[in-house]
Scaffold this active site. Structure first.
Site, PDB file in Angstrom:
ATOM      1  CD  GLU A  19      21.378  27.450  48.685  1.00 57.05           C
ATOM      2  OE1 GLU A  19      21.297  27.828  47.461  1.00 57.05           O
ATOM      3  OE2 GLU A  19      20.731  27.570  49.605  1.00 57.05           O
ATOM      4  CD  GLU A  78      22.953  25.162  44.415  1.00 58.35           C
ATOM      5  OE1 GLU A  78      23.169  26.024  43.559  1.00 58.35           O
ATOM      6  OE2 GLU A  78      22.302  24.827  45.371  1.00 58.35           O
ATOM      7  NE  ARG A 105      14.106  31.585  44.648  1.00 61.69           N
ATOM      8  CZ  ARG A 105      14.872  30.545  45.025  1.00 61.69           C
ATOM      9  NH1 ARG A 105      16.047  30.672  45.257  1.00 61.69           N
ATOM     10  NH2 ARG A 105      14.027  29.879  45.846  1.00 61.69           N
ATOM     11  NE  ARG A 130      19.660  35.544  45.529  1.00 55.52           N
ATOM     12  CZ  ARG A 130      19.418  34.428  45.135  1.00 55.52           C
ATOM     13  NH1 ARG A 130      19.239  33.308  45.848  1.00 55.52           N
ATOM     14  NH2 ARG A 130      19.288  33.968  43.896  1.00 55.52           N
TER      15      ARG A 130
END
Length: 432
Positions: free
Chosen positions: A120, A184, A304, A323
């Site tokens: 991503e 994105e 997250r 991440r």
């Protein structure tokens, strides 16, 4: 295919050790010679490759990577092939980032695994000045998932998606990100080598299409102070005998022991991995509290804030999401070190700590210490030191890449350390 598409030029592409895309352009008449692995180039001119006295190298095009650039005219179309780099004696060049990843993939295959990855990658779209140089200026006022009229990059982003689709990407989503001018585009997961190829192609396409819209695209991790930086989350899973090796319907959270060991391996080696996944001085301006980037070495099923999140989907979609990486990394090296760390976790049965489902940013330092939650390296200097003392990640890179990478990063850090920056002048010039 060349005849069908009217191709007149073919770009033979590869990356240096920093993931910067290089290419040699040939006419279509030279294609047969290229496919027979007869084309040479000067490797001494490429960052991190070889010294001038050992400069001759061969390009071995990978036919599976052939694609025609859709934005070029049909009369005289341009195609590309991604290449592996070989020595004059016919052996693979150990400093080729693609070879580094191939070696990690082969190790996984020996254990019965193949790696799937879904990246991503975020990026910014800025205005250019009168000379065409990129700025950090934007009139974009959009935020997460916003659309026109506030999302001024939407037309460029749509054009990027259309071009990527024509080049064989299966686009899953595209949207405006949290920060103004930040975007994105997500594409479907695939095997590790294909994804690394796709990431370098993706960055090239995004920059090319941005330019055609009068904009500059940048994958710099933190181009603007005070707003979120750009990450490149890596969704990872292993397949074994055609099924997802991370899925086990018999456990409470439906994660297999292999998955937990893989998480354990990543967490153990993340200080060294960070030098590769966050390879610039600027990368560490993103890895700070308050801007969605992870800072703490923890994992969770839900929230997250940790380093690793386990998305809710199970079955063949079971995966972990790392991440911390950012899009300035070399994707071949980044995937190689992640895979190597995960395999080390499986081999040595490295159990991860208990998952942390609390918001780690709200914990006190004492609470984090009690839970055994460490922090990621805070600078490029810290990260390269951690890389230098981790034999597993060093082995993943190989001696050649490791040595050249460390040399370059020490120079980068010293240059940064010796420069006087505008912030220092603001703080100190009139005070002292």
């Amino acid at each position: 295919m060349v005849k069908d598409y009217g191709v007149k030029f073919v770009r033979l592409q590869f990356t240096d050790i920093f993931g910067v895309l290089k290419n040699v352009s040939i006419t279509v008449e030279q294609l047969e010679k290229a496919l027979n692995n007869e084309l040479m180039f000067d490797g001494s001119s490429i960052e991190g490759f070889v010294r001038i006295e050992e400069s001759d190298m061969y390009l071995y095009p990978d036919p599976s990577t052939f694609v025609v650039f859709p934005w070029k005219p049909r009369d005289g179309a341009v195609a590309r092939l991604i290449c592996d780099i070989y020595n004059t004696d016919g052996t693979p060049f150990i400093g080729d980032p693609r070879y580094v990843l191939r070696r990690a993939i082969a190790e996984a295959a020996e254990m019965g695994y193949t790696m799937n990855v879904g990246p991503e990658a975020e990026f910014f779209l800025f205005h250019v000045d009168e000379a065409g140089r990129p700025t950090t200026i934007t009139h974009d006022r959009a935020g997460y998932f916003d659309m026109t009229p506030v999302d001024l990059g939407e037309n460029a982003r749509r054009d990027m998606v259309l071009n990527l689709s024509q080049m064989g990407f299966e686009i899953e989503a595209s949207h405006h990100e949290v920060a103004p001018a930040q975007h994105e585009i997500d594409f479907k997961y695939s095997d590790a080598l294909d994804i690394a190829d796709k990431v370098v192609t993706f960055k090239f396409v995004v920059r090319t299409i941005a330019q055609r819209h009068g904009l500059a695209a940048t994958f710099m991790p933190k181009p603007v102070f005070g707003i979120a930086g750009s990450g490149m989350h890596l969704n990872q899973s292993l397949m074994k005998n055609g099924t997802n090796a991370f899925y086990d319907p018999g456990t409470p959270n439906k994660l297999s022991q292999d998955c937990l060991y893989y998480i354990g391996g990543i967490m153990k080696h993340i200080p060294a991995i960070t030098a590769i996944t966050n390879p610039t001085v600027n990368s560490y301006k993103r890895l700070v509290s308050g801007y969605e980037a992870p800072v703490y070495v923890a994992w969770s099923y839900r929230n997250r804030s940790p380093l690793i999140r386990v998305p809710a989907k199970r079955g063949q979609s079971t995966r972990i999401e790392l991440r911390s990486p950012d899009p300035s990394c070399n994707p071949y090296l980044a995937l190689a070190v992640c895979l190597k760390a995960g395999l080390d976790g499986i081999k040595n049965k490295i159990e991860p700590p208990a998952p942390c489902d609390r918001n780690i940013y709200e914990l006190t330092p004492e609470e984090r210490a009690e839970l055994g939650i460490a922090i990621l390296p805070e600078s490029l200097n810290d990260a390269t030191y951690q890389l230098s003392i981790d034999p597993v990640i060093t082995d993943a890179l190989g001696q050649h890449v490791m040595q050249r990478f460390m040399e370059a990063k020490r120079i980068e850090w010293d240059n940064y350390r010796q420069h006087v920056h505008p912030w220092e002048l603001e703080q100190y010039l009139s005070k002292f």
